[in-house]
Design a protein around this motif. Structure first.
Motif, PDB file in Angstrom:
ATOM      1  N   MET A  81       0.835  -1.186   0.000  1.00 23.22           N
ATOM      2  CA  MET A  81       0.000   0.000   0.000  1.00 23.22           C
ATOM      3  C   MET A  81       0.874   1.240   0.000  1.00 23.22           C
ATOM      4  SD  MET A  81      -3.182  -0.497   0.034  1.00 23.22           S
ATOM      5  CE  MET A  81      -3.034  -2.032   0.884  1.00 23.22           C
ATOM      6  N   ARG A 124       1.017   5.306   0.397  1.00 25.61           N
ATOM      7  CA  ARG A 124       0.282   6.517   0.745  1.00 25.61           C
ATOM      8  C   ARG A 124       0.994   7.702   0.122  1.00 25.61           C
ATOM      9  NH1 ARG A 124      -3.239   7.679   4.878  1.00 25.61           N
ATOM     10  NH2 ARG A 124      -2.891   5.645   5.760  1.00 25.61           N
ATOM     11  N   ILE A 143     -10.086   6.837  -1.607  1.00 22.32           N
ATOM     12  CA  ILE A 143      -9.535   5.486  -1.598  1.00 22.32           C
ATOM     13  C   ILE A 143      -9.557   4.974  -3.030  1.00 22.32           C
ATOM     14  CG2 ILE A 143      -9.688   3.168  -0.624  1.00 22.32           C
ATOM     15  CD1 ILE A 143      -9.369   5.218   1.522  1.00 22.32           C
ATOM     16  N   VAL A 189      -5.195   7.406  -0.881  1.00 20.61           N
ATOM     17  CA  VAL A 189      -4.391   6.207  -0.722  1.00 20.61           C
ATOM     18  C   VAL A 189      -4.668   5.346  -1.944  1.00 20.61           C
ATOM     19  CG1 VAL A 189      -3.825   4.222   0.707  1.00 20.61           C
ATOM     20  CG2 VAL A 189      -4.574   6.355   1.785  1.00 20.61           C
ATOM     21  N   VAL A 228      -5.486   0.125  -2.982  1.00 24.38           N
ATOM     22  CA  VAL A 228      -6.138  -0.456  -1.807  1.00 24.38           C
ATOM     23  C   VAL A 228      -7.032  -1.616  -2.249  1.00 24.38           C
ATOM     24  CG1 VAL A 228      -7.654  -0.029   0.158  1.00 24.38           C
ATOM     25  CG2 VAL A 228      -6.118   1.781  -0.650  1.00 24.38           C
ATOM     26  N   ASP A 232      -8.377  -4.615   3.957  1.00 26.98           N
ATOM     27  CA  ASP A 232      -7.471  -3.467   3.832  1.00 26.98           C
ATOM     28  C   ASP A 232      -8.234  -2.174   3.612  1.00 26.98           C
ATOM     29  OD1 ASP A 232      -5.102  -4.779   4.265  1.00 26.98           O
ATOM     30  OD2 ASP A 232      -4.689  -5.145   2.146  1.00 26.98           O
ATOM     31  N   ARG A 248      -9.652  -1.004   6.889  1.00 22.47           N
ATOM     32  CA  ARG A 248      -8.582  -0.484   7.741  1.00 22.47           C
ATOM     33  C   ARG A 248      -8.175   0.923   7.307  1.00 22.47           C
ATOM     34  NH1 ARG A 248      -3.294  -0.249   6.968  1.00 22.47           N
ATOM     35  NH2 ARG A 248      -3.374  -1.647   5.161  1.00 22.47           N
ATOM     36  N   ILE A 249      -8.005   1.133   6.001  1.00 16.98           N
ATOM     37  CA  ILE A 249      -7.582   2.447   5.509  1.00 16.98           C
ATOM     38  C   ILE A 249      -8.663   3.488   5.769  1.00 16.98           C
ATOM     39  CG2 ILE A 249      -7.043   3.766   3.425  1.00 16.98           C
ATOM     40  CD1 ILE A 249      -4.735   2.070   4.400  1.00 16.98           C
ATOM     41  N   GLN A 276      -8.632   4.418   9.380  1.00 16.01           N
ATOM     42  CA  GLN A 276      -7.495   5.286   9.663  1.00 16.01           C
ATOM     43  C   GLN A 276      -7.770   6.713   9.199  1.00 16.01           C
ATOM     44  OE1 GLN A 276      -3.843   3.684   8.194  1.00 16.01           O
ATOM     45  NE2 GLN A 276      -2.605   5.457   8.805  1.00 16.01           N
ATOM     46  N   MET A 277      -8.382   6.856   8.036  1.00 17.42           N
ATOM     47  CA  MET A 277      -8.739   8.192   7.559  1.00 17.42           C
ATOM     48  C   MET A 277      -9.719   8.868   8.518  1.00 17.42           C
ATOM     49  SD  MET A 277      -9.278   8.198   3.438  1.00 17.42           S
ATOM     50  CE  MET A 277      -7.867   8.351   2.324  1.00 17.42           C
TER      51      MET A 277
END
Length: 363
Positions: free
Chosen positions: A1, A3, A37, A71, A74, A79, A82-83, A86-87
Motif C-alpha cells: 500500500m 500513501r 480510496i 491512498v 487499496v 485493507d 482499515r484504511i 485510519q482516515m
C-alpha cells in the motif's frame, strides 16, 4: 500500500464537521478534509486516473478551504476497511471510496463514524444513513463506441476485455454489442474475462488472444493502456477506457469514454462545506457531461463520426435510450418489448447477456 499524501494526525473529534447534512462547519479557518480510496494507481491512465483528475479539479476549485488526500492500490476487503478507519480517525470529514467492492467496508466504517460523509462509487449498499452512492452511465458511451466498431470492423469480430462479472460490466458489454450489431448484423463479439481491474500483463495477453481470434476492434473494461499498446503494435483499432489514451496508441486509438468526476466531486464537497450534504444515489451520464468522449481519430470515416455524434446528442436530449426494445435475453426469451425502455432498477442489477452474444457470464 502506498500513501501518496499523508492525512493530518489529529483526534477524530477535532477534525469533524457538524452533523452530516445539517449545519455549517465549526470553523472557517479549518480546511475540510476529504480522503479518497483508490483501487489502483493514478498512473493507470484509466479508472483511478480519472478519479484523481476529479480530486485535483476539486482541490484547485476550493483552494485552501479543502484539503484532499488519497491512498492508492487499496484492495477490496479488510485493507479497505482499515484504511477508511485510519482516515476517519485522522480527522477526515468526507471519504470517497472509488471501487465497487468497497461496499461492505464503507458501510461498516460509516456506522462507526456517523458524522463523516461517505461516498461510494458504483456501489449499491446503503446500510448507514451517511453513505451516498454515485455512478456514471458508462453504458451510454459504450453504445456509441459499439456503433463505431460495428461500422468500421473489417473482420466482423470485436474483442472485449472484461474485468469482473458485475452489473456495470455486463451492461457495458450488452450495450456495445447491441449497437455494433445494429450497425452490422454480421458482427461477432468475443469476451475475455480477466478478473482484475488493473493488470497490464493480463490485459495485454487478453488483447493478443482476441486479435488471434480475428478481432480487429478491441474494447476494454479494465484500466491500463496495455491493450491499446498491443493494438497499436498489431495494427488493429481500439478504444480507450476512462480517459483519452491516444498518446499510447495514436493510430489504434479511435476514441475513448472519458469519466468526468470533477462536477460531482465539486458539488458534493460544496454541500459538505455548506452543511447541506445528504445521502443520495446519483447516476449521471452524457446529459450531465459525466460521460464524455476523447476526440475522434481522423481514421473514423466522416459519416461514421456524424452518426456517432448524432447518437451522443440523442442520448443527451433523452430522445434515445441505449436499452430500448425490442430486446431479448440470450436464451431468446423476451426482455423489452418494442419501444420499451429498461428501467434503472433492472439495469442496476443486470446479470444476463442479450440475444446474439455467445458464451456464458462467469458465476
Amino acid at each position: 500500500m502506498k500513501r501518496r499524501t499523508l492525512l493530518a494526525s489529529s483526534a477524530m473529534a477535532l477534525g469533524l464537521a457538524a452533523t452530516v447534512g445539517t449545519g455549517a462547519r465549526a470553523s472557517g479557518n479549518t480546511p475540510l478534509k476529504v480522503g479518497f480510496i483508490y483501487i489502483g494507481p493514478p498512473g493507470d491512465f484509466g479508472w483511478t486516473y480519472a478519479h484523481d483528475q476529479g480530486r485535483l479539479a476539486a482541490q484547485e476549485y476550493f483552494g485552501d478551504s479543502v484539503e484532499t488526500s488519497f491512498v492508492e492500490n487499496v484492495p477490496e476487503g479488510p485493507d479497505a476497511e482499515r484504511i477508511m478507519t485510519q482516515m476517519a480517525l485522522s480527522g477526515a470529514d468526507m471519504i470517497f471510496a472509488t471501487s465497487f467492492g468497497y461496499g461492505p467496508s464503507i458501510n461498516a466504517v460509516a456506522q462507526r463514524f456517523p458524522n463523516i460523509a461517505f461516498e461510494h462509487a458504483t456501489g449499491y449498499l446503503q446500510e448507514a444513513p451517511n453513505v451516498s452512492l454515485y455512478n456514471a452511465r458508462f453504458y451510454e458511451g459504450r453504445a456509441v463506441i459499439g456503433h463505431i466498431a460495428g461500422r468500421m470492423t473489417q473482420t466482423n469480430v470485436v474483442g472485449y476485455i472484461a474485468s469482473f462479472p458485475i452489473p456495470e460490466v455486463i451492461r457495458g458489454i450488452n450495450s456495445a454489442y447491441l449497437h455494433a450489431r445494429a450497425a452490422n448484423p454480421d458482427v461477432d463479439f468475443r469476451v475475455v474475462w480477466v478478473y482484475t481491474w488493473f493488470d497490464p500483463a493480463q490485459e495485454a495477453a487478453a488483447a493478443e488472444a482476441l486479435i488471434e481470434q480475428g478481432a480487429d476492434m478491441i474494447m476494454q473494461h479494465t484500466d491500463s493502456t496495455a491493450a491499446l499498446t498491443v493494438a497499436q503494435q498489431r495494427g488493429v483499432s481500439a478504444f480507450g477506457q476512462a480517459s483519452d489514451m491516444s498518446q499510447f496508441a495514436p493510430e489504434a486509438h479511435l476514441t475513448a469514454i472519458i469519466d468526468n468526476w470533477a462536477p460531482y466531486y465539486i458539488k458534493r464537497i460544496q454541500e459538505r462545506l455548506d452543511g447541506t450534504w445528504a445521502a443520495g444515489n446519483s447516476w449521471n451520464g452524457i446529459a450531465q457531461d459525466e460521460v464524455t468522449f476523447a476526440p475522434f481519430n481522423p481514421r473514423i470515416p466522416a459519416d461514421v463520426q456524424a452518426e456517432a455524434t448524432a447518437m451522443i446528442e440523442s442520448i443527451r436530449t433523452g430522445a434515445y435510450h441505449p436499452f430500448t426494445g425490442p430486446i431479448n435475453r440470450q436464451d431468446g426469451t423476451a426482455w423489452l418489448a418494442a419501444g420499451e425502455v429498461a428501467g434503472d432498477d433492472v439495469l442496476g442489477g443486470l446479470n444476463f447477456y442479450v440475444e446474439g452474444l455467445a458464451g456464458e457470464i462467469p458465476s
